[in-house]
Design a protein around this motif. Structure first.
Motif, PDB file in Angstrom:
ATOM      1  N   PHE A  69       0.691  -1.179   0.001  1.00 27.74           N
ATOM      2  CA  PHE A  69       0.023  -0.074  -0.141  1.00 27.74           C
ATOM      3  C   PHE A  69       0.809   1.264  -0.108  1.00 27.74           C
ATOM      4  O   PHE A  69       0.491   2.223  -0.373  1.00 27.74           O
ATOM      5  N   THR A  70       1.954   1.161   0.439  1.00 23.67           N
ATOM      6  CA  THR A  70       2.921   2.447   0.297  1.00 23.67           C
ATOM      7  C   THR A  70       3.970   2.374  -0.924  1.00 23.67           C
ATOM      8  O   THR A  70       4.603   3.179  -1.311  1.00 23.67           O
ATOM      9  N   ALA A  71       4.149   1.007  -1.408  1.00 27.11           N
ATOM     10  CA  ALA A  71       5.223   0.890  -2.418  1.00 27.11           C
ATOM     11  C   ALA A  71       4.311   0.887  -4.032  1.00 27.11           C
ATOM     12  O   ALA A  71       5.043   1.594  -4.748  1.00 27.11           O
ATOM     13  N   CYS A  72       2.954   0.861  -4.049  1.00 20.49           N
ATOM     14  CA  CYS A  72       2.411   0.561  -5.353  1.00 20.49           C
ATOM     15  C   CYS A  72       1.503   1.897  -5.550  1.00 20.49           C
ATOM     16  O   CYS A  72       0.672   2.026  -4.666  1.00 20.49           O
ATOM     17  N   THR A  73       1.823   2.566  -6.622  1.00 21.18           N
ATOM     18  CA  THR A  73       1.103   3.836  -6.860  1.00 21.18           C
ATOM     19  C   THR A  73      -0.054   3.860  -7.845  1.00 21.18           C
ATOM     20  O   THR A  73      -0.693   4.604  -7.836  1.00 21.18           O
ATOM     21  N   HIS A  74      -0.259   2.500  -8.145  1.00 16.18           N
ATOM     22  CA  HIS A  74      -1.386   2.427  -8.984  1.00 16.18           C
ATOM     23  C   HIS A  74      -2.202   0.943  -8.414  1.00 16.18           C
ATOM     24  O   HIS A  74      -1.429   0.039  -8.542  1.00 16.18           O
ATOM     25  N   HIS A  75      -3.351   0.830  -8.052  1.00 20.81           N
ATOM     26  CA  HIS A  75      -4.100  -0.310  -7.851  1.00 20.81           C
ATOM     27  C   HIS A  75      -5.115  -0.814  -8.903  1.00 20.81           C
ATOM     28  O   HIS A  75      -6.037   0.193  -9.418  1.00 20.81           O
ATOM     29  N   ILE A  76      -5.270  -1.788  -9.429  1.00 20.81           N
ATOM     30  CA  ILE A  76      -6.121  -2.359 -10.231  1.00 20.81           C
ATOM     31  C   ILE A  76      -6.794  -3.472  -9.529  1.00 20.81           C
ATOM     32  O   ILE A  76      -6.323  -4.426  -9.330  1.00 20.81           O
ATOM     33  N   LEU A  77      -8.240  -3.369  -9.500  1.00 17.81           N
ATOM     34  CA  LEU A  77      -9.159  -4.189  -8.650  1.00 17.81           C
ATOM     35  C   LEU A  77      -9.865  -4.891  -9.787  1.00 17.81           C
ATOM     36  O   LEU A  77     -10.907  -4.220 -10.505  1.00 17.81           O
ATOM     37  N   ASP A  78      -9.616  -6.211 -10.159  1.00 15.81           N
ATOM     38  CA  ASP A  78     -10.001  -6.741 -11.277  1.00 15.81           C
ATOM     39  C   ASP A  78     -11.396  -7.662 -10.734  1.00 15.81           C
ATOM     40  O   ASP A  78     -11.265  -8.181  -9.830  1.00 15.81           O
ATOM     41  N   GLU A  79     -12.564  -7.772 -11.434  1.00  8.49           N
ATOM     42  CA  GLU A  79     -13.432  -8.565 -10.912  1.00  8.49           C
ATOM     43  C   GLU A  79     -14.078  -7.684  -9.756  1.00  8.49           C
ATOM     44  O   GLU A  79     -14.158  -8.576  -8.705  1.00  8.49           O
ATOM     45  N   ALA A  80     -14.129  -6.489  -9.745  1.00 12.22           N
ATOM     46  CA  ALA A  80     -14.235  -5.563  -8.384  1.00 12.22           C
ATOM     47  C   ALA A  80     -15.385  -6.062  -7.658  1.00 12.22           C
ATOM     48  O   ALA A  80     -15.634  -5.473  -6.581  1.00 12.22           O
ATOM     49  N   HIS A  81     -16.492  -6.601  -8.214  1.00  9.42           N
ATOM     50  CA  HIS A  81     -17.758  -6.930  -7.676  1.00  9.42           C
ATOM     51  C   HIS A  81     -17.443  -7.971  -6.414  1.00  9.42           C
ATOM     52  O   HIS A  81     -18.400  -8.108  -5.693  1.00  9.42           O
ATOM     53  N   ALA A  82     -16.318  -8.377  -6.477  1.00  9.30           N
ATOM     54  CA  ALA A  82     -15.609  -9.210  -5.151  1.00  9.30           C
ATOM     55  C   ALA A  82     -15.923  -8.506  -3.960  1.00  9.30           C
ATOM     56  O   ALA A  82     -15.740  -8.900  -2.875  1.00  9.30           O
ATOM     57  N   ILE A  83     -15.861  -6.923  -3.960  1.00  9.67           N
ATOM     58  CA  ILE A  83     -15.835  -6.342  -2.751  1.00  9.67           C
ATOM     59  C   ILE A  83     -17.051  -5.300  -2.859  1.00  9.67           C
ATOM     60  O   ILE A  83     -17.039  -4.293  -2.495  1.00  9.67           O
ATOM     61  N   ARG A  84     -18.234  -5.786  -3.508  1.00  3.59           N
ATOM     62  CA  ARG A  84     -19.364  -4.874  -3.712  1.00  3.59           C
ATOM     63  C   ARG A  84     -19.937  -4.829  -2.406  1.00  3.59           C
ATOM     64  O   ARG A  84     -21.162  -4.039  -2.256  1.00  3.59           O
ATOM     65  N   ASN A  85     -19.942  -5.917  -1.358  1.00  2.00           N
ATOM     66  CA  ASN A  85     -20.491  -6.165  -0.181  1.00  2.00           C
ATOM     67  C   ASN A  85     -19.618  -5.125   0.744  1.00  2.00           C
ATOM     68  O   ASN A  85     -18.374  -5.597   0.980  1.00  2.00           O
ATOM     69  N   ALA A  86     -20.188  -4.113   1.220  1.00  2.00           N
ATOM     70  CA  ALA A  86     -19.598  -3.281   2.131  1.00  2.00           C
ATOM     71  C   ALA A  86     -19.148  -3.893   3.770  1.00  2.00           C
ATOM     72  O   ALA A  86     -18.480  -3.287   4.496  1.00  2.00           O
ATOM     73  N   PHE A  87     -19.776  -4.682   3.944  1.00  2.00           N
ATOM     74  CA  PHE A  87     -19.916  -5.466   5.367  1.00  2.00           C
ATOM     75  C   PHE A  87     -18.829  -6.636   5.336  1.00  2.00           C
ATOM     76  O   PHE A  87     -18.498  -7.021   6.088  1.00  2.00           O
ATOM     77  N   THR A  88     -18.229  -7.008   4.229  1.00  2.00           N
ATOM     78  CA  THR A  88     -17.293  -7.843   4.177  1.00  2.00           C
ATOM     79  C   THR A  88     -15.753  -7.577   4.567  1.00  2.00           C
ATOM     80  O   THR A  88     -15.405  -6.443   4.519  1.00  2.00           O
ATOM     81  N   ALA A  89     -15.008  -8.358   5.183  1.00  2.00           N
ATOM     82  CA  ALA A  89     -13.682  -8.027   5.485  1.00  2.00           C
ATOM     83  C   ALA A  89     -12.912  -7.661   4.448  1.00  2.00           C
ATOM     84  O   ALA A  89     -11.977  -6.815   4.426  1.00  2.00           O
ATOM     85  N   ARG A  90     -12.982  -8.086   3.120  1.00  3.38           N
ATOM     86  CA  ARG A  90     -12.144  -7.822   2.022  1.00  3.38           C
ATOM     87  C   ARG A  90     -12.345  -6.366   1.773  1.00  3.38           C
ATOM     88  O   ARG A  90     -11.385  -5.590   1.514  1.00  3.38           O
ATOM     89  N   PHE A  91     -13.899  -5.866   1.480  1.00  7.68           N
ATOM     90  CA  PHE A  91     -13.839  -4.383   1.468  1.00  7.68           C
ATOM     91  C   PHE A  91     -13.092  -3.469   2.624  1.00  7.68           C
ATOM     92  O   PHE A  91     -12.728  -2.527   2.357  1.00  7.68           O
ATOM     93  N   GLU A  92     -13.696  -3.949   3.772  1.00  3.24           N
ATOM     94  CA  GLU A  92     -13.158  -3.138   5.081  1.00  3.24           C
ATOM     95  C   GLU A  92     -11.580  -3.033   4.970  1.00  3.24           C
ATOM     96  O   GLU A  92     -11.204  -1.869   5.412  1.00  3.24           O
ATOM     97  N   VAL A  93     -10.852  -3.952   4.812  1.00  2.00           N
ATOM     98  CA  VAL A  93      -9.494  -4.146   5.067  1.00  2.00           C
ATOM     99  C   VAL A  93      -9.088  -3.369   3.945  1.00  2.00           C
ATOM    100  O   VAL A  93      -8.109  -2.310   4.132  1.00  2.00           O
ATOM    101  N   TYR A  94      -9.480  -3.358   2.673  1.00  2.00           N
ATOM    102  CA  TYR A  94      -8.808  -2.713   1.510  1.00  2.00           C
ATOM    103  C   TYR A  94      -9.098  -1.290   1.634  1.00  2.00           C
ATOM    104  O   TYR A  94      -8.151  -0.449   1.525  1.00  2.00           O
ATOM    105  N   PHE A  95     -10.263  -0.987   2.120  1.00  2.00           N
ATOM    106  CA  PHE A  95     -10.800   0.513   2.186  1.00  2.00           C
ATOM    107  C   PHE A  95     -10.019   1.332   3.341  1.00  2.00           C
ATOM    108  O   PHE A  95      -9.558   2.324   3.070  1.00  2.00           O
ATOM    109  N   TYR A  96      -9.779   0.370   4.428  1.00  2.00           N
ATOM    110  CA  TYR A  96      -9.108   1.161   5.528  1.00  2.00           C
ATOM    111  C   TYR A  96      -7.595   1.525   4.927  1.00  2.00           C
ATOM    112  O   TYR A  96      -7.086   2.664   5.627  1.00  2.00           O
ATOM    113  N   HIS A  97      -7.021   0.540   4.355  1.00  2.00           N
ATOM    114  CA  HIS A  97      -5.345   0.750   4.130  1.00  2.00           C
ATOM    115  C   HIS A  97      -5.455   1.749   2.801  1.00  2.00           C
ATOM    116  O   HIS A  97      -4.621   2.741   3.129  1.00  2.00           O
ATOM    117  N   LEU A  98      -6.368   1.667   1.873  1.00  3.34           N
ATOM    118  CA  LEU A  98      -6.303   2.755   0.951  1.00  3.34           C
ATOM    119  C   LEU A  98      -6.833   4.152   1.394  1.00  3.34           C
ATOM    120  O   LEU A  98      -5.950   5.201   0.995  1.00  3.34           O
TER     121      LEU A  98
END
Length: 498
Positions: free
Chosen positions: A144-173
């Motif tokens: 998260f500090t080294a990569c300047t561009h993030h690509i989220l492929d098949e991003a519907h994997a994080i369309r549920n805001a209550f999942t750990a996937r989304f919460e962890v990514y969103f927090y760090h971003l």
């Protein structure tokens, strides 16, 4: 105005990239004209979403944006079964050697040092690695500090805001904003308007501002849901989420300028796609179909009645009894799917003789095993691509052999093969049974009906009267998805967006 703040230099940079792409390509292959327009816009806006239909080359567009943005280290998050697809596409489009690409597993996301990150041009993880990272909330992954561009492929994997996937990514971003972010999905909304919220939250982040007005209005999903969603009983006994006809000014201002979405049939001339439903008479089944339909209705009533609160409905949370009811339904559907295989095999052989290599999909593994056995008895070779019980390397090898013409049939589960693969080698798809999710069916179809296909394609659905219950659910979901997609089209036509 919320969401209207594209970078001040957006138009200047977009025009610059547009002119560059007229004569040059950032990839080792030329971009299509429709891709050039979106790449120029997405690169200039930095945080963006590409929701083009499956088959329009979202991977190529994301990599072109990456190169135009001069990103030395890029993070790619994707489903586990497409990690190697990304490696192959990076090598194909950019000529980058595999030793410049790091493909990690769960714990690597936490343990990978920053100095190691800098040795690679691309770092690839699956979404489940975010769940592992969530167990160590005090550790900021170096990516998260080294990569300047993030690509989220098949991003519907994080369309549920209550999942750990989304919460962890969103927090760090949120704490370590990337310079650029690209969300890729051909299926941005599946069930309800609430699924738009995670996309809005991500692409509205401004890496150049410490505070963001967006979160003053939407601190959590429930506020968003209260304003825009309501329970809508569209299928008799099942409640799904619809949306009220309101101005949607936040969605309009964010999704309008920052989302690129095009239908494949509108921008590319493809061979014809023929679809056909084969109805198997009830008397040919061992089951009493009227009894099964009543069991379905009873089970779905239990699912609905066991949802305690509206909030639970929004979150898709069921009590144990509701989960048991769904398991009962799935067991019945699996039994019916197994009984269909004789007719599926007959239809598959007919279409194979007529047009060539054929892919057969099922939601369940048992019917595929039986289909493979029956095909073998009749002298045909098949190979499987399934998730549970099959190693990824074996699945990839089987797909490779199918593409090489070593087998007449590919037998696949929706979960293992509805995303990521290019299978234009085949032009026939047969669904032994249906998925509850209409967009899964769409994804599966687009494995063959996509750019690069030069033959007419055929899609066959094997149905029985009990499938009418599933079809009603699918139709109601499609109606909601269609309403939202038309809403986006209207926004773009009104404002001149891509």
């Amino acid at each position: 105005v919320i969401g209207s703040s594209l970078p001040p230099s957006y138009k200047e940079h977009r025009d610059h990239f547009t002119n560059y792409l007229k004569t040059q390509s950032p990839l080792d292959v030329p971009l299509l004209d429709l891709q050039k327009k979106s790449v120029a816009a997405a690169t200039a806006m930095k945080y963006s979403a590409i929701w083009d239909d499956m088959g329009l080359g979202k991977t190529a567009q994301a990599l072109a944006k990456n190169e135009l943005g001069n990103h030395d280290c890029t993070l790619i998050l994707c489903p586990n079964n497409v990690k190697k697809v990304w490696v192959a596409e990076i090598e194909k489009f950019l000529g980058i050697r595999s030793n410049e690409i790091f493909v990690g597993k769960g714990a690597d996301l936490i343990n990978l040092p920053a100095v190691t990150c800098k040795k690679y041009r691309f770092i690839i993880f699956n979404y489940e690695a975010l769940v592992v990272a969530g167990k160590y909330p005090k550790i900021t992954p170096s990516v998260f500090t080294a990569c300047t561009h993030h690509i989220l492929d098949e991003a519907h994997a994080i369309r549920n805001a209550f999942t750990a996937r989304f919460e962890v990514y969103f927090y760090h971003l949120l704490n370590n904003p990337a310079d650029s972010l690209t969300l890729l999905t051909g299926t941005p909304i599946d069930r309800c308007i609430n699924e738009v919220w995670p996309y809005m939250a991500l692409i509205e982040l401004n890496p150049h501002k410490k505070e963001n007005d967006f979160f003053q209005y939407f601190p959590n999903l429930s506020v968003f849901s209260d304003r825009y969603a309501h329970a809508s009983n569209l299928t008799g006994s099942i409640a799904y989420r619809g949306y009220q006809k309101q101005p949607f000014f936040e969605i309009k201002n964010i999704m309008g300028p920052k989302v690129i979405q095009r239908k494949i049939e509108e921008v590319v001339e493809l061979p014809k796609l023929y679809t056909r439903d084969i109805m198997i008479p009830d008397h040919l089944f061992q089951e009493d179909m009227e009894l099964i339909k009543n069991q379905f209705a009873t089970a779905f009533h239990r699912v609905q009645s066991k949802v305690k609160l509206l909030d639970a409905l929004e979150r898709g949370v069921l009590e144990e009894a509701g989960d048991k009811a769904l398991k009962i339904v799935q067991k019945i559907r699996s039994n019916i799917a197994i009984q269909k295989v004789v007719w599926t095999v007959d239809m598959a052989i007919k279409y194979f003789k007529f047009t060539g290599p054929t892919i057969i999909f099922s939601e369940f593994i048992e019917p595929l095993n039986e289909i493979g056995r029956l095909l073998k008895e009749q002298g045909y070779s098949s190979v499987k691509a399934i998730g549970k019980g099959m190693k990824m390397a074996e699945r990839e090898w089987n797909i490779k052999d199918f593409k090489a013409g070593k087998h007449e049939f590919l037998l696949a589960t929706f979960g293992a093969m509805s995303e990521g693969e290019n299978l234009q080698y085949s032009q026939n798809i047969i669904f032994n049974d249906l998925s509850w999710q209409p967009l899964v069916i769409k994804q599966a179809t687009r494995r063959v009906w996509r750019i690069g296909q030069d033959k007419e394609c055929h899609v066959i659905q094997m149905l029985c009267s009990a499938d009418a219950v599933v079809q009603r659910i699918v139709s109601s979901k499609q109606e909601m998805v269609g309403q939202f997609e038309q809403f986006l089209v209207d926004i773009k036509e009104e404002n001149g967006y891509i």
